[in-house]
Design a protein around this motif. Structure first.
Motif, PDB file in Angstrom:
ATOM      1  N   ILE A 163       0.800  -1.219   0.000  1.00  0.00           N
ATOM      2  CA  ILE A 163       0.000   0.000   0.000  1.00  0.00           C
ATOM      3  C   ILE A 163       0.838   1.277   0.000  1.00  0.00           C
ATOM      4  CG2 ILE A 163      -2.057  -1.028   1.010  1.00  0.00           C
ATOM      5  CD1 ILE A 163      -1.263   0.070   3.685  1.00  0.00           C
ATOM      6  N   GLN A 164       2.132   1.189   0.310  1.00  0.00           N
ATOM      7  CA  GLN A 164       3.067   2.298   0.142  1.00  0.00           C
ATOM      8  C   GLN A 164       2.543   3.611   0.719  1.00  0.00           C
ATOM      9  OE1 GLN A 164       4.736   2.296  -3.926  1.00  0.00           O
ATOM     10  NE2 GLN A 164       3.587   0.395  -4.227  1.00  0.00           N
ATOM     11  N   LEU A 165       2.303   3.616   2.029  1.00  0.00           N
ATOM     12  CA  LEU A 165       1.744   4.790   2.704  1.00  0.00           C
ATOM     13  C   LEU A 165       2.685   5.993   2.737  1.00  0.00           C
ATOM     14  CD1 LEU A 165       0.229   3.063   5.859  1.00  0.00           C
ATOM     15  CD2 LEU A 165      -1.029   4.021   3.932  1.00  0.00           C
ATOM     16  N   THR A 166       3.962   5.729   2.889  1.00  0.00           N
ATOM     17  CA  THR A 166       4.917   6.784   3.191  1.00  0.00           C
ATOM     18  C   THR A 166       5.133   7.739   2.035  1.00  0.00           C
ATOM     19  OG1 THR A 166       6.040   5.250   4.675  1.00  0.00           O
ATOM     20  CG2 THR A 166       7.237   7.233   4.065  1.00  0.00           C
ATOM     21  N   GLN A 167       5.119   9.043   2.371  1.00  0.00           N
ATOM     22  CA  GLN A 167       5.501  10.109   1.451  1.00  0.00           C
ATOM     23  C   GLN A 167       6.687  10.844   2.076  1.00  0.00           C
ATOM     24  OE1 GLN A 167       2.060  12.415  -0.013  1.00  0.00           O
ATOM     25  NE2 GLN A 167       0.780  10.875   0.968  1.00  0.00           N
ATOM     26  N   TRP A 168       7.322  11.705   1.313  1.00  0.00           N
ATOM     27  CA  TRP A 168       8.575  12.303   1.745  1.00  0.00           C
ATOM     28  C   TRP A 168       8.567  13.824   1.587  1.00  0.00           C
ATOM     29  CZ3 TRP A 168      11.956   8.161   2.753  1.00  0.00           C
ATOM     30  CH2 TRP A 168      11.571   6.933   2.207  1.00  0.00           C
ATOM     31  N   ILE A 169       9.174  14.493   2.533  1.00  0.00           N
ATOM     32  CA  ILE A 169       9.468  15.923   2.409  1.00  0.00           C
ATOM     33  C   ILE A 169      10.933  16.096   2.790  1.00  0.00           C
ATOM     34  CG2 ILE A 169       9.132  18.217   3.409  1.00  0.00           C
ATOM     35  CD1 ILE A 169       6.206  17.613   3.650  1.00  0.00           C
ATOM     36  N   VAL A 170      11.663  16.803   1.951  1.00  0.00           N
ATOM     37  CA  VAL A 170      13.049  17.135   2.253  1.00  0.00           C
ATOM     38  C   VAL A 170      13.077  18.608   2.658  1.00  0.00           C
ATOM     39  CG1 VAL A 170      15.414  17.256   1.395  1.00  0.00           C
ATOM     40  CG2 VAL A 170      13.885  15.443   0.573  1.00  0.00           C
ATOM     41  N   VAL A 171      13.487  18.855   3.889  1.00  0.00           N
ATOM     42  CA  VAL A 171      13.588  20.218   4.402  1.00  0.00           C
ATOM     43  C   VAL A 171      15.059  20.627   4.332  1.00  0.00           C
ATOM     44  CG1 VAL A 171      13.140  21.761   6.358  1.00  0.00           C
ATOM     45  CG2 VAL A 171      11.663  19.762   5.974  1.00  0.00           C
ATOM     46  N   SER A 172      15.336  21.671   3.553  1.00  0.00           N
ATOM     47  CA  SER A 172      16.703  22.153   3.389  1.00  0.00           C
ATOM     48  C   SER A 172      16.883  23.578   3.882  1.00  0.00           C
ATOM     49  CB  SER A 172      17.115  22.087   1.910  1.00  0.00           C
ATOM     50  OG  SER A 172      17.019  20.764   1.430  1.00  0.00           O
ATOM     51  N   ASP A 173      15.795  24.249   4.142  1.00  0.00           N
ATOM     52  CA  ASP A 173      15.852  25.628   4.616  1.00  0.00           C
ATOM     53  C   ASP A 173      16.349  25.649   6.066  1.00  0.00           C
ATOM     54  OD1 ASP A 173      14.268  27.955   6.165  1.00  0.00           O
ATOM     55  OD2 ASP A 173      14.720  28.588   4.100  1.00  0.00           O
ATOM     56  N   LYS A 174      17.478  26.311   6.303  1.00  0.00           N
ATOM     57  CA  LYS A 174      18.097  26.314   7.633  1.00  0.00           C
ATOM     58  C   LYS A 174      17.179  26.910   8.694  1.00  0.00           C
ATOM     59  CE  LYS A 174      22.840  26.242   6.061  1.00  0.00           C
ATOM     60  NZ  LYS A 174      24.175  26.814   6.130  1.00  0.00           N
ATOM     61  N   GLU A 175      16.401  27.915   8.318  1.00  0.00           N
ATOM     62  CA  GLU A 175      15.483  28.518   9.281  1.00  0.00           C
ATOM     63  C   GLU A 175      14.375  27.548   9.677  1.00  0.00           C
ATOM     64  OE1 GLU A 175      15.785  31.388  10.996  1.00  0.00           O
ATOM     65  OE2 GLU A 175      17.768  31.420  10.048  1.00  0.00           O
TER      66      GLU A 175
END
Length: 189
Positions: A28-40
């Motif tokens: 079912i592949q529930l997982t989604q991804w966010i890459v946070v690169s903003d230092k603030e």
């Protein structure tokens, strides 16, 4: 600890594309991804974890999970943070948030699938010379502290919740071996 150098977007995409092949029940592949690169953003989220620690020095029986301020060395982490050292994300240039449908956060299936993907993420980062750290303190804070949960929720789609999180970057230090592990306890029947 990490050096102050971002990972190329293509490399992160390659690592996540390997990690997404981690097994999931019924595929079912529930997982989604966010890459946070903003230092603030990274600093702001880290501050909510520190605030959680500072606001919860004493045991709170209302929490869904036990929290032990001193047993988790939170006093040391808070002290380092207040001296300007990123004791939560270790100065990582990126954090990767694994998220999915919020109504599933209390079910093992969501947490298990994201944990499997984090293992794949960690292993697929190694050949690129990239180090990872599991962000358990962030996960705990989002489960038990509204400001931390809200800080993450502003980054993810409505109706979704953080399942896990990982710091990722080029390591500042080179280690000669992994930490020692206890021997396997095996019972043969």
């Amino acid at each position: 600890a990490y050096i102050d150098r971002e990972i190329p977007r293509e490399t992160i995409e390659e690592i996540i594309n390997v990690a997404r092949y981690g097994p999931s029940g019924h595929n079912i592949q529930l997982t989604q991804w966010i890459v946070v690169s903003d230092k603030e953003d990274i600093r702001r989220i880290g501050q909510t974890v520190i605030d959680f620690m500072k606001d919860n020095k004493e045991p709170n029986m209302d929490f869904p999970y036990p929290w032990d301020y001193y047993g988790t060395d939170s006093d040391l982490l808070v002290d380092l943070w207040e001296k300007g050292e990123d004791s939560i994300f270790r100065g990582a240039p990126h954090i990767i948030i694994l998220f999915g449908p919020g109504f599933l956060t209390d079910y093992f299936i969501a947490r298990e699938q994201s944990t499997i993907r984090q293992v794949y993420l960690e292993l697929s980062a190694m050949p690129h010379g990239i180090g990872t750290v599991w962000n358990g303190f962030l996960t705990a804070a989002t489960m038990m502290y509204t400001p931390a949960r809200e800080a993450v929720e502003r980054l993810i789609p409505g109706g979704c919740a953080l399942y896990d999180s990982m710091s990722i970057g080029y390591p500042k230090n080179t280690y000669q071996r992994i930490p020692l592990r206890n021997g396997a306890i095996i019972k043969w029947i």
